[in-house]
Design an enzyme around this catalytic site. Structure first.
Site, PDB file in Angstrom:
ATOM      1  N   LYS A  58       0.960  -1.068   0.089  1.00  0.00           N
ATOM      2  CA  LYS A  58       0.139   0.058   0.001  1.00  0.00           C
ATOM      3  C   LYS A  58       0.827   1.328   0.035  1.00  0.00           C
ATOM      4  O   LYS A  58       0.633   2.214  -0.750  1.00  0.00           O
ATOM      5  CB  LYS A  58      -0.891  -0.111   1.117  1.00  0.00           C
ATOM      6  CG  LYS A  58      -2.019  -0.926   1.224  1.00  0.00           C
ATOM      7  CD  LYS A  58      -2.908  -1.146   2.460  1.00  0.00           C
ATOM      8  CE  LYS A  58      -3.830  -2.041   2.338  1.00  0.00           C
ATOM      9  NZ  LYS A  58      -4.408  -2.496   3.710  1.00  0.00           N
ATOM     10  N   GLN A 102      -5.311  -1.494   9.642  1.00  0.00           N
ATOM     11  CA  GLN A 102      -5.055  -2.803   8.976  1.00  0.00           C
ATOM     12  C   GLN A 102      -5.805  -3.720   9.927  1.00  0.00           C
ATOM     13  O   GLN A 102      -5.560  -3.823  11.103  1.00  0.00           O
ATOM     14  CB  GLN A 102      -3.519  -2.979   8.794  1.00  0.00           C
ATOM     15  CG  GLN A 102      -3.445  -4.250   7.953  1.00  0.00           C
ATOM     16  CD  GLN A 102      -4.081  -4.465   6.700  1.00  0.00           C
ATOM     17  OE1 GLN A 102      -3.800  -3.437   5.751  1.00  0.00           O
ATOM     18  NE2 GLN A 102      -4.249  -5.663   6.225  1.00  0.00           N
ATOM     19  N   ASP A 125     -11.344   3.092   4.094  1.00  0.00           N
ATOM     20  CA  ASP A 125     -11.971   1.541   4.020  1.00  0.00           C
ATOM     21  C   ASP A 125     -13.441   1.656   3.844  1.00  0.00           C
ATOM     22  O   ASP A 125     -13.890   0.253   3.567  1.00  0.00           O
ATOM     23  CB  ASP A 125     -11.501   1.099   5.246  1.00  0.00           C
ATOM     24  CG  ASP A 125     -10.238  -0.048   5.015  1.00  0.00           C
ATOM     25  OD1 ASP A 125     -10.328  -0.508   3.975  1.00  0.00           O
ATOM     26  OD2 ASP A 125      -9.463  -0.274   6.070  1.00  0.00           O
TER      27      ASP A 125
HETATM   28  N1  GUN Z   1      -7.389  -6.851   6.088  1.00  0.00           N
HETATM   29  C1  GUN Z   1      -7.864  -7.544   5.059  1.00  0.00           C
HETATM   30  N2  GUN Z   1      -8.629  -6.740   4.131  1.00  0.00           N
HETATM   31  C2  GUN Z   1      -8.729  -5.357   4.585  1.00  0.00           C
HETATM   32  C3  GUN Z   1      -9.064  -4.433   4.190  1.00  0.00           C
HETATM   33  O1  GUN Z   1      -9.648  -4.190   3.001  1.00  0.00           O
HETATM   34  N3  GUN Z   1      -8.937  -3.185   5.061  1.00  0.00           N
HETATM   35  C4  GUN Z   1      -8.328  -3.376   6.052  1.00  0.00           C
HETATM   36  N4  GUN Z   1      -8.071  -2.021   6.926  1.00  0.00           N
HETATM   37  N5  GUN Z   1      -7.824  -4.480   6.560  1.00  0.00           N
HETATM   38  C5  GUN Z   1      -7.827  -5.614   5.881  1.00  0.00           C
END
Ligand code: GUN
Length: 301
Positions: A58, A102, A125
Site C-alpha cells: 500500500k 489494517q 476503507d
Molecule cells: N484486512 C484484510 N482486508 C482488509 C481491508 O480491506 N482493509 C483493512 N483495513 N484491513 C484488511
C-alpha cells in the site's frame, strides 16, 4: 480448430494499472492547480506477516501515485487508548485525507470502536458505521475498496447492471454485505448466500453475476454456473499441491468454470490488484471532498 466456448478473462491487473494511472494523473493536477497533495495513513498494530506485506505494498503504490504515505507501526501490545490517540491525531492532521487501520487487530483491541473513531470523511476503507449507513441508503459515502473494485470490473464488462440477477457468496462486513448493497444500488436483483444457505447450487445457477467471497478454495464448480454468467472471484487461498508446491487459488474452480461462464476473473490477477487501486482512488476522492474540489468521475460508486 476448436469450437469449445471459453469465457472472456477479465484482466484485473491491467484494469488496476489503468485506475492507478488515472489517480496519478489527478494527483498531478491537484498539485499543479491547487497545491494539494493527497495523504494516506496506514496504521498497523503488531507483526502479522501477511499484514506487513499488504501495508508495504500500500505504501509503495501510494508513493507511486504521487501521494504522501504515512505508516504508523505500533507494537502488538499497544493499548486501546494509545491506538485511539494515534487515530485522533491523524483525524486532526490536515495533510492526511485517508486513514486505514489494517485488520485484523490483536484480540485485546475493540475493532468496532477503533474503526468508528476514524473521521468518516477520512475512512477510506468505508467501514465506519456512518459510511455503512450512507451506502445502505444509497447516499454518497466512502465505499469499501474490494467491492468497489468488483463493481468497476462489472460495470466495465456489462455497461448497465440493471435487472441482472446477482448472487453474492459470503456475508462479511468487508466484502459480501457492501458488495450486495452496491449491486442493489445499481438495480440488480441481489441474493446473499452463505454457509447456512440451502439449495445453494440452484440459487447460483440462476445468477447472471456471481461474486464469490467466502475464503474456501475452489468451492464453486462449473456445474453451478449458468451458461454465459459473469464470475467475479474475490478469494485468495494458498493451497499446497501434492508435490508440496504452493499455489494461489480463488473461491471458484477456474478451469471448471472457464468453458461455462461468459466472463471470469482469474486468481491471481483479477480482483486482487483492484483493492489497492481503489484505496488510492478513495484517498483521492476523500482529498477532493475535503477541499471542495469536484471529485474525479469513474473512480467512485
Ligand atoms: N484486512 C484484510 N482486508 C482488509 C481491508 O480491506 N482493509 C483493512 N483495513 N484491513 C484488511
Amino acid at each position: 480448430m476448436t469450437d469449445a466456448h471459453e469465457a472472456t478473462i477479465i484482466d484485473g491487473k491491467a484494469f488496476a494499472a489503468n485506475v492507478r494511472a488515472q489517480v496519478a494523473a489527478h494527483v498531478t493536477a491537484l498539485k499543479a492547480d491547487h497545491g494539494i497533495t493527497p495523504g494516506l495513513a496506514v496504521v498497523l498494530v503488531g507483526e502479522d506477516p501477511a499484514s506487513q506485506v499488504y501495508v508495504r505494498s500500500k505504501g509503495k503504490q501510494t508513493v507511486e501515485a504521487g501521494m504522501k504515505s504515512v505508516e504508523e507501526k505500533l507494537p502488538a501490545d499497544t493499548s486501546q487508548d494509545d491506538l485511539l490517540a494515534v487515530i485522533n491525531r491523524l483525524n486532526a492532521d490536515d495533510s492526511i485525507h485517508g486513514i486505514l487501520v489494517q485488520l485484523p487487530l490483536p484480540d485485546h483491541l475493540d475493532s468496532n470502536l477503533v474503526i468508528n473513531t476514524i473521521d468518516p470523511a477520512k475512512d477510506v476503507d468505508g467501514f465506519h458505521i456512518s459510511n455503512v449507513g450512507l451506502l445502505g441508503t444509497g447516499q454518497k459515502s466512502m465505499v469499501p475498496c474490494t467491492p468497489l473494485g468488483c463493481l468497476m470490473l462489472l460495470r466495465d464488462h456489462h455497461g448497465s447492471l440493471s435487472g441482472k440477477n446477482a448472487v453474492v457468496l459470503g456475508r462479511s462486513n468487508i466484502v459480501g454485505k457492501p458488495m450486495a448493497q452496491l449491486l442493489l444500488n445499481d438495480s440488480c436483483t441481489v441474493t446473499i448466500a452463505h454457509s447456512r444457505t440451502q439449495n445453494i447450487e440452484t440459487i447460483v445457477r440462476a445468477a447472471d453475476i456471481v461474486v464469490a467471497a467466502v475464503g474456501r478454495s475452489e468451492m464453486v464448480p462449473g456445474s453451478w454456473i449458468k451458461p454465459g454468467a459473469t464470475i467475479i472471484d474475490v478469494g485468495i487461498n494458498r493451497i499446497e499441491l501434492k508435490d508440496g508446491t504452493k499455489k494461489l487459488v480463488g473461491d471458484v474452480d477456474y478451469k471448471d468454470c472457464l468453458p461455462v461462464a461468459g466472463a471470469i476473473t482469474p486468481v491471481p490477477g483479477g480482483v486482487g490488484p483492484m483493492t489497492i487501486a481503489c484505496l488510492l482512488a478513495n484517498t483521492l476522492t476523500a482529498c477532493c471532498r475535503a477541499n471542495g474540489i469536484k471529485e474525479p468521475e469513474g473512480l467512485t460508486a
